[in-house]
Scaffold this active site. Structure first.
Site, PDB file in Angstrom:
ATOM      1  N   CYS A  22      -8.486  -0.676 -12.854  1.00 48.28           N
ATOM      2  CA  CYS A  22      -8.044   0.333 -11.903  1.00 48.28           C
ATOM      3  C   CYS A  22      -6.858  -0.142 -11.076  1.00 48.28           C
ATOM      4  O   CYS A  22      -6.440   0.509 -10.133  1.00 48.28           O
ATOM      5  CB  CYS A  22      -9.189   0.747 -10.991  1.00 48.28           C
ATOM      6  SG  CYS A  22      -9.870  -0.613 -10.034  1.00 48.28           S
ATOM      7  N   ARG A  71     -15.644   3.493  -4.726  1.00 47.57           N
ATOM      8  CA  ARG A  71     -15.552   2.103  -4.286  1.00 47.57           C
ATOM      9  C   ARG A  71     -16.028   2.041  -2.847  1.00 47.57           C
ATOM     10  O   ARG A  71     -15.538   2.779  -1.989  1.00 47.57           O
ATOM     11  CB  ARG A  71     -14.116   1.594  -4.364  1.00 47.57           C
ATOM     12  CG  ARG A  71     -13.997   0.149  -3.890  1.00 47.57           C
ATOM     13  CD  ARG A  71     -12.616  -0.411  -4.076  1.00 47.57           C
ATOM     14  NE  ARG A  71     -11.668   0.185  -3.143  1.00 47.57           N
ATOM     15  CZ  ARG A  71     -10.362  -0.067  -3.176  1.00 47.57           C
ATOM     16  NH1 ARG A  71      -9.861  -0.866  -4.096  1.00 47.57           N
ATOM     17  NH2 ARG A  71      -9.563   0.499  -2.314  1.00 47.57           N
ATOM     18  N   ASN A 101      -4.243  -5.667  -8.855  1.00 47.49           N
ATOM     19  CA  ASN A 101      -3.349  -5.958  -7.717  1.00 47.49           C
ATOM     20  C   ASN A 101      -3.800  -7.220  -7.000  1.00 47.49           C
ATOM     21  O   ASN A 101      -3.015  -8.135  -6.756  1.00 47.49           O
ATOM     22  CB  ASN A 101      -3.329  -4.796  -6.729  1.00 47.49           C
ATOM     23  CG  ASN A 101      -2.938  -3.488  -7.387  1.00 47.49           C
ATOM     24  OD1 ASN A 101      -2.553  -3.487  -8.548  1.00 47.49           O
ATOM     25  ND2 ASN A 101      -3.036  -2.407  -6.653  1.00 47.49           N
ATOM     26  N   ASP A 102      -5.089  -7.258  -6.653  1.00 39.40           N
ATOM     27  CA  ASP A 102      -5.597  -8.443  -5.970  1.00 39.40           C
ATOM     28  C   ASP A 102      -5.773  -9.613  -6.926  1.00 39.40           C
ATOM     29  O   ASP A 102      -5.512 -10.756  -6.563  1.00 39.40           O
ATOM     30  CB  ASP A 102      -6.919  -8.132  -5.263  1.00 39.40           C
ATOM     31  CG  ASP A 102      -6.678  -7.547  -3.874  1.00 39.40           C
ATOM     32  OD1 ASP A 102      -5.576  -7.782  -3.330  1.00 39.40           O
ATOM     33  OD2 ASP A 102      -7.564  -6.872  -3.345  1.00 39.40           O
ATOM     34  N   ARG A 147     -10.987   5.679  -3.474  1.00 35.43           N
ATOM     35  CA  ARG A 147     -10.856   4.774  -2.328  1.00 35.43           C
ATOM     36  C   ARG A 147     -11.403   5.467  -1.092  1.00 35.43           C
ATOM     37  O   ARG A 147     -10.924   6.521  -0.713  1.00 35.43           O
ATOM     38  CB  ARG A 147      -9.394   4.428  -2.077  1.00 35.43           C
ATOM     39  CG  ARG A 147      -8.700   3.757  -3.242  1.00 35.43           C
ATOM     40  CD  ARG A 147      -7.281   3.357  -2.831  1.00 35.43           C
ATOM     41  NE  ARG A 147      -6.663   2.516  -3.834  1.00 35.43           N
ATOM     42  CZ  ARG A 147      -5.830   2.967  -4.757  1.00 35.43           C
ATOM     43  NH1 ARG A 147      -5.507   4.243  -4.775  1.00 35.43           N
ATOM     44  NH2 ARG A 147      -5.303   2.153  -5.639  1.00 35.43           N
ATOM     45  N   HIS A 169       0.824  -1.195   0.000  1.00 31.26           N
ATOM     46  CA  HIS A 169       0.000   0.000   0.000  1.00 31.26           C
ATOM     47  C   HIS A 169       0.869   1.261   0.000  1.00 31.26           C
ATOM     48  O   HIS A 169       0.578   2.243  -0.656  1.00 31.26           O
ATOM     49  CB  HIS A 169      -0.916  -0.028   1.216  1.00 31.26           C
ATOM     50  CG  HIS A 169      -2.118   0.809   1.029  1.00 31.26           C
ATOM     51  ND1 HIS A 169      -3.129   0.466   0.169  1.00 31.26           N
ATOM     52  CD2 HIS A 169      -2.444   2.010   1.539  1.00 31.26           C
ATOM     53  CE1 HIS A 169      -4.036   1.402   0.184  1.00 31.26           C
ATOM     54  NE2 HIS A 169      -3.655   2.358   1.008  1.00 31.26           N
ATOM     55  N   ARG A 220       1.167  -9.968  -1.813  1.00 35.81           N
ATOM     56  CA  ARG A 220       1.842  -8.873  -2.501  1.00 35.81           C
ATOM     57  C   ARG A 220       2.642  -7.968  -1.572  1.00 35.81           C
ATOM     58  O   ARG A 220       3.415  -7.144  -2.028  1.00 35.81           O
ATOM     59  CB  ARG A 220       0.851  -8.053  -3.323  1.00 35.81           C
ATOM     60  CG  ARG A 220      -0.281  -7.412  -2.550  1.00 35.81           C
ATOM     61  CD  ARG A 220      -1.198  -6.717  -3.546  1.00 35.81           C
ATOM     62  NE  ARG A 220      -2.489  -6.416  -2.996  1.00 35.81           N
ATOM     63  CZ  ARG A 220      -2.961  -5.180  -2.880  1.00 35.81           C
ATOM     64  NH1 ARG A 220      -2.219  -4.160  -3.234  1.00 35.81           N
ATOM     65  NH2 ARG A 220      -4.160  -4.973  -2.414  1.00 35.81           N
TER      66      ARG A 220
END
Lengths: 89, 577
Positions: free
Chosen positions: B506, B334, B458-459, B298, B191, B469
């Site tokens: 995204c 989101r 990413n996920d 976010r 992050h 990650r």
């Protein structure tokens, strides 16, 4: 004044939580409580002082109590040390 | 002597500046004297901080008392006792009075003295108990430095060196003009790395022993391209880097000239460039960069750095500010995506330790299970939708059932808003993030039930390849070009096309120059990325040919598992490097 040598027998020694118990117990009495090893002396009512004695298992300390309730204070603290601070080992 | 350390460059650029060592969770203590007439105020300030620490510990003890193991309570009681102890409380006060040290410094000196005694203890167990002292001292220090905003100002132009940064740390520092980040832990997808990129400052992570090898105020060069940190560089190296930095600036200047140009390929194909934003403040940059919208807002940051959860009004104010600030371009909000590496501060009172948070109760799962956490957000989003175009995006979908439940909740909220006479957009688009392989494999069915899809790479990559990650031991396996990952992405793009709904991406991959031509060739039309990457992406689009790329990429997707394809994919990646 009562002064006697006493051995720390609990496994972890006089660490912070054990010291906390000792200091809390000492704080219940009006007598002055002193703990000392060969090199330094600590106020039995100061947790940092007691912890700084670095008394590991097997260390012999000198415990002294001086004041109106010295007899009871001395016995209670001795019992706590011999009870391994309630830690069981 | 010049020393070079290497790590992983996670955010491009070059920074040259002084190191500022950050002890994690521990404010920085700088020696500082006070004036004679400040002594009594300073003593007061110190006593307040100690009293505050005592209050905070008591509050914690009261909260946990019932069903917690008694030794944990004993720990807190011990710390409380220490907070009344002369050695910790009175000694610093004497130092403040006699030596005119500032409170933080006086406390630090006493801490060092105590810790030294512990370090000399022979008994292993007793020696480690200096942790107790440090914990208590930290608690007081935090209270001392809490409101000292001046402290943050001196970060301007500094290179932050830390073991690790929490998202909260980086948020606090984002407006302080920090020049770069160097951390011991973390990988490219942590992050923190993502945040550094959104700040547009260089960052090198995974620099082992950085906080030991780098001294405070030492001169550093941070090369975010190469993942290198140079300590006390020699003149020749320094001038070389100054030149590189200059070239970077010139490139940035040429990119700025693209702001008013369309995001159009050589052959006239237009793509949508969207921004990922974190904070309401980010909305300033997004319209300035002429993005087509916000592809990912976010909302987790509303929940961070606090002990409770935000109420509907707080949500609403933040969202309305975003909608108004964007001046008519759509924003994709989101919904709550807490869990995994983003922990919520206000609801961590659970006794059950979660071993695998990435696979646990988070995102939409948490929202459906805890409606009281989710409904205020949902209601606030709908209220804000009266002020400008908003899309709702649901993170971490895995089954269609979740879509149905969510839609039911939205309907209920709409009904209650209508009853209360509050305006909202009744046609608000509801889309889903496709970041779980199961959802990508079932993309067709999600595309039928939703108004848009957004690929969270990413996920998706983390789950597909089963690599954490944020674990720098395995992140070498993090590969966006893995055939399985590409296949899943292709399925989502195709599902959108077959069902006539937009598909955006995204995740970090969408803004990475190495993958943009490939994704365009795969048919992706909407690219959402941190604002700092928008112009570079536009520059790339304006220099590639969509039709040609589609012709090159389409056959590769049919035979992903051959070494020849892997080679060709790398060639496409290399187009932009």
């Amino acid at each position: 004044m009562i002064t006697k040598e006493i051995e720390i027998i609990n496994k972890l020694g006089l660490h912070a939580r054990a010291a906390a118990k000792l200091v809390t117990t000492a704080g219940q009495f009006s007598s002055d409580i002193l703990l000392s090893n060969s090199s330094q002396e600590a106020n039995g009512k100061s947790i940092m002082g007691v912890v700084m004695l670095a008394a590991s298992q097997g260390t012999t300390l000198t415990l002294s109590a001086n004041g109106a309730d010295e007899q009871e204070a001395f016995e209670t603290i001795t019992a706590l040390i011999n009870d391994k601070f309630g830690e069981g080992e | 002597m010049s020393v070079s350390c290497s790590g992983i460059g996670v955010s491009n650029g070059i920074a040259i500046g002084e190191a500022h060592l950050l002890q994690r969770g521990r404010p920085d203590i700088v020696p500082r004297f006070i004036e004679t007439d400040q002594i009594s105020d300073e003593v007061d300030r110190f006593r307040q901080a100690v009293a505050g620490a005592r209050r905070q510990l008591k509050a914690i003890r009261d909260k946990i008392a019932q069903n917690t193991r008694s030794d944990i309570v004993a720990f807190i009681d011990t710390h409380l006792l220490m907070l009344t102890d002369e050695a910790l409380v009175e000694a610093p006060i004497s130092t403040i009075r006699e030596k005119q040290y500032a409170a933080e410094w006086a406390l630090q000196v006493q801490r060092d003295a105590l810790v030294r005694v512990f370090d000399e203890m022979e008994d292993d167990y007793l020696r480690t108990r200096k942790d107790d002292v440090e914990h208590v001292v930290d608690q007081i220090q935090k209270n001392l430095t809490l409101v000292d905003e001046d402290d943050l100002h001196h970060l301007e132009g500094k290179i932050i060196v830390a073991q690790d940064l929490t998202p909260a740390d980086t948020i606090l520092m984002r407006h302080q003009g920090v020049a770069a980040f160097v951390t011991e832990y973390g990988g490219p997808m942590s992050h923190t790395a993502i945040l550094a990129r959104s700040l547009g400052i260089p960052a090198v992570v995974g620099v082992h022993e950085a906080t030991h090898n780098i001294q405070d105020t030492e001169n550093l060069i941070v090369d975010g391209h190469q993942g290198i940190v140079i300590i006390n560089a020699e003149d020749a190296t320094l001038s070389q880097y100054l030149e590189k930095k200059d070239a970077d600036l010139q490139h940035a200047e040429s990119l700025r000239r693209l702001i008013d140009q369309p995001a159009q390929t050589i052959d006239g194909h237009t793509v949508q460039l969207l921004a990922n934003i974190e904070l309401p403040e980010d909305i300033e940059t997004t319209p300035n960069l002429k993005a087509n919208g916000v592809g990912l807002y976010r909302t987790e940051f509303l929940y961070m750095n606090r002990n409770d959860v935000p109420n509907e009004e707080e949500h609403f104010r933040a969202y309305r500010q975003v909608v108004n600030g964007l001046g008519g371009i759509p924003v994709t909000i989101r919904t709550l995506d807490l869990g995994a590496d983003k922990q919520i501060d206000g609801c961590n009172d659970s006794d059950t330790p979660v071993c695998n948070p990435a696979l646990g109760l988070r995102a939409i799962r948490l929202c459906l299970k805890e409606p009281q956490l989710f409904l205020p957000q949902l209601r606030a989003i709908l209220r804000a939708s009266a002020y400008g175009p908003i899309r709702i995006m649901i993170p971490m979908l895995s089954t269609l059932h979740e879509v149905k439940e969510l839609r039911q909740m939205v309907e209920d909220v709409m009904y209650s808003l209508k009853r209360d006479g509050i305006a909202f957009d009744a046609d608000i688009p509801i889309g889903g993030m496709i970041e779980i392989p199961a959802a990508a494999l079932a993309a067709e069915s999600f595309a039928r039930e939703l108004d848009f899809l957004s690929i969270g790479t990413n996920d998706l990559i983390q789950y597909t390849l089963a690599i954490d990650r944020v674990d720098d031991e395995v992140n070498y396996l993090f590969d966006p070009l893995h055939p399985s990952v590409l296949r899943l992405i292709q399925m989502v793009i195709d599902a959108g096309r077959n069902n006539n709904i937009p598909v955006s991406m995204c995740g970090e991959m969408a803004g990475d120059p190495r993958y943009i031509p490939l994704l365009l060739g795969m048919g992706l039309q909407e690219f959402s990325m941190q604002p700092g990457a928008l112009l570079e992406a536009k520059h790339i689009f304006r220099n590639i040919n969509a039709g040609e790329l589609a012709e090159r990429v389409t056959p590769l997707m049919q035979q992903l598992d051959t070494p020849e394809t892997a080679e060709k994919l790398l060639q496409i990646s290399a187009l932009t490097s």
